[in-house]
Design a protein around this motif. Sequence first.
Motif, mmCIF file in Angstrom:
data_model
loop_
_atom_site.group_PDB
_atom_site.id
_atom_site.type_symbol
_atom_site.label_atom_id
_atom_site.label_comp_id
_atom_site.label_asym_id
_atom_site.label_seq_id
_atom_site.Cartn_x
_atom_site.Cartn_y
_atom_site.Cartn_z
ATOM 1 N N UNK A 39 6.503 33.927 17.323
ATOM 2 C CA UNK A 39 5.734 34.920 16.581
ATOM 3 C C UNK A 39 4.301 34.479 16.360
ATOM 4 N N UNK A 40 4.138 33.239 15.902
ATOM 5 C CA UNK A 40 2.786 32.708 15.660
ATOM 6 C C UNK A 40 1.976 32.707 16.947
ATOM 7 N N UNK A 41 2.610 32.255 18.018
ATOM 8 C CA UNK A 41 1.929 32.167 19.299
ATOM 9 C C UNK A 41 1.467 33.552 19.729
ATOM 10 N N UNK A 42 2.373 34.516 19.594
ATOM 11 C CA UNK A 42 2.031 35.887 19.953
ATOM 12 C C UNK A 42 0.865 36.390 19.128
ATOM 13 N N UNK A 43 0.909 36.118 17.833
ATOM 14 C CA UNK A 43 -0.152 36.621 16.966
ATOM 15 C C UNK A 43 -1.508 36.027 17.321
ATOM 16 N N UNK A 44 -1.551 34.702 17.443
ATOM 17 C CA UNK A 44 -2.860 34.075 17.694
ATOM 18 C C UNK A 44 -3.392 34.451 19.077
ATOM 19 N N UNK A 45 -2.502 34.531 20.064
ATOM 20 C CA UNK A 45 -2.960 34.923 21.396
ATOM 21 C C UNK A 45 -3.542 36.333 21.365
ATOM 22 N N UNK A 46 -2.844 37.232 20.648
ATOM 23 C CA UNK A 46 -3.303 38.610 20.593
ATOM 24 C C UNK A 46 -4.596 38.723 19.789
#
Lengths: 302, 273
Positions: free
Chosen positions: B200-207
């Motif tokens: 989730x964190x990875x998805x958020x920061x990438x986005x």
Amino acid sequence: MTVVASPAEIETGNTRRFLAAPRWLIAYLQATPLLLILGFFFVLPILMIIVVSFWDYDFAGLYPDFLAMNYTDTLGSWVTWKTYLNTMKFTALTWALTLVIGFWVAYFLAFHIRTTTMQMALFLVCTVPFLTSNIIRMISWIPVLGRNGLVNSTLIELGIVPEPVDWLLYSDFAVVLAMVHLNTLFMVTPIFNTLMRIDRSLIEAARDCGASGWQVLWNVVLPLAKPGMAIGSIFVVTLVMADFSTVQVMSGGQSASVALMMKNQMSLLQYPAAAANAVVLLIVVLLMVAAILRVVDIRREL
Amino acid sequence: MNRDARTKEFYILAAFFALFVLFLYGPLSAIVILSFQGPDGGLTFPLNGVSLHWFYNLFETQAVGDFGASFRRSFTLGLMVTVTNVVVALLAGLAFRNRFRGSTALFYLTVASLVVPSIIISLGIGVVFQQFGLRPAWYSSGFGAHLTWTLPFGVLIMLAVFNRFSPAYEEAARDLGATPWQTFRHVVLPMIAPSLIGVGLFGFTLSYDEFARTLMTSGTYNTLPLEIYAMTTNVTTPVLYALGTVTTLFSFTVILLTVAVILLLRRRQAKLS
């Protein structure tokens, strides 16, 4: 998900079977969302680009057609070749630098930090900047490398140079520096991952057989770290080959890359020309990836 | 490695590592310091006084682009991507545990989605929406473009997690009479929760930072990275640095919160076992 009730289930009377669907069907249902998203936003757009690359266009719009014109235009122009050469130069330099830096950072974390907690903490220290905005991280070099920036003022104060060095910012040097700054983590993570999985007794054994430190590194650690290096290389090479923002911001518009050329065509609404460029770039990148994949089987590495 | 005294190699590498960390954080800290310039400060050192002038300037809409609105869009989009990413990657991870026909093809498709240059995806989605007569917008075409970048990461992380996941726990749960849903809910889910939060964190920061894939797909309204990119070409005051400081602080906060949650979950699990 067995269709046959197990003895335990019969004993407990727990034989209600709502989900007695076969395993393969469940797996398909679970994979469907991923397939739909990738199908609509990845496969379809790529197919569309291939189609549009054969179309005709003028300032007013696109006309469905089947012309090789866009390809002959792009491949027949020396600007394209020069741009490719320039992009390759950035890629080669960035790849070499990130590989060397990434390997030694990962090596230090894996073999010289003794506690797992410390390893994770230091790894996190390396990771955090990579989760912040790329563009902000590019901009952050301006006060460091600019004419009156930190580096220049330090050099002048120390009496090393008489006047500010111009090529630090808005130059190919700045582009490569920023690319290394942005992409090293993509090398560190997979290499660190493979180094952590090396059985330490192999190193002990090499030492017992009288290998020197360098021999251990060269004959044991490096060959075993190859898969991690390959995965890191795939990331760095594909990211740099397709980069346009770093080149644009850090070269001050003085340098070009393939993706930047495409972006300019898009802003002029020359979609078919951009699409033809996209197809060529895609083929080049996929060939590079295929070459790297000869070294590693990704699925085994997960 | 060896438990004896630190070798020379250690000190050389430690120095190298320290330099690397300085290289990562040095420029960032420079703009953080410079964003506190006085009202007549410029883009480089030295500091001309210390003030919050540029932060105030940032929140006045007329001075720069509409920072507040683009931040809200990026934040909303980031949350949408996070939720989708976790759910879809988890389902895909579960699917990949069974060999199904076409699983290898789907796996390579996922990896291809990472490898194909962002600008090509951006162009492709842009053209698809144009030809189908759809209006691109950050919450439709932009959202899809982000998923092509964040989902593969999520799926790869889940694959790695399930590769190291012993099926013995589920067998034990089944033997004790748990239904498939109970097994998943009370056995599998708690064990993979930290990884899911990581996805989730990875998805958020990438986005939140995604730029290249948003370029052609965001429609009329800019996300924050596009706004910043536009600013780099026409803003020549420290307000740019103030913006950098604010977004970086925001990213740091998100990351630290996530790490804290993961550590908490781990600790709870350690207590339970």
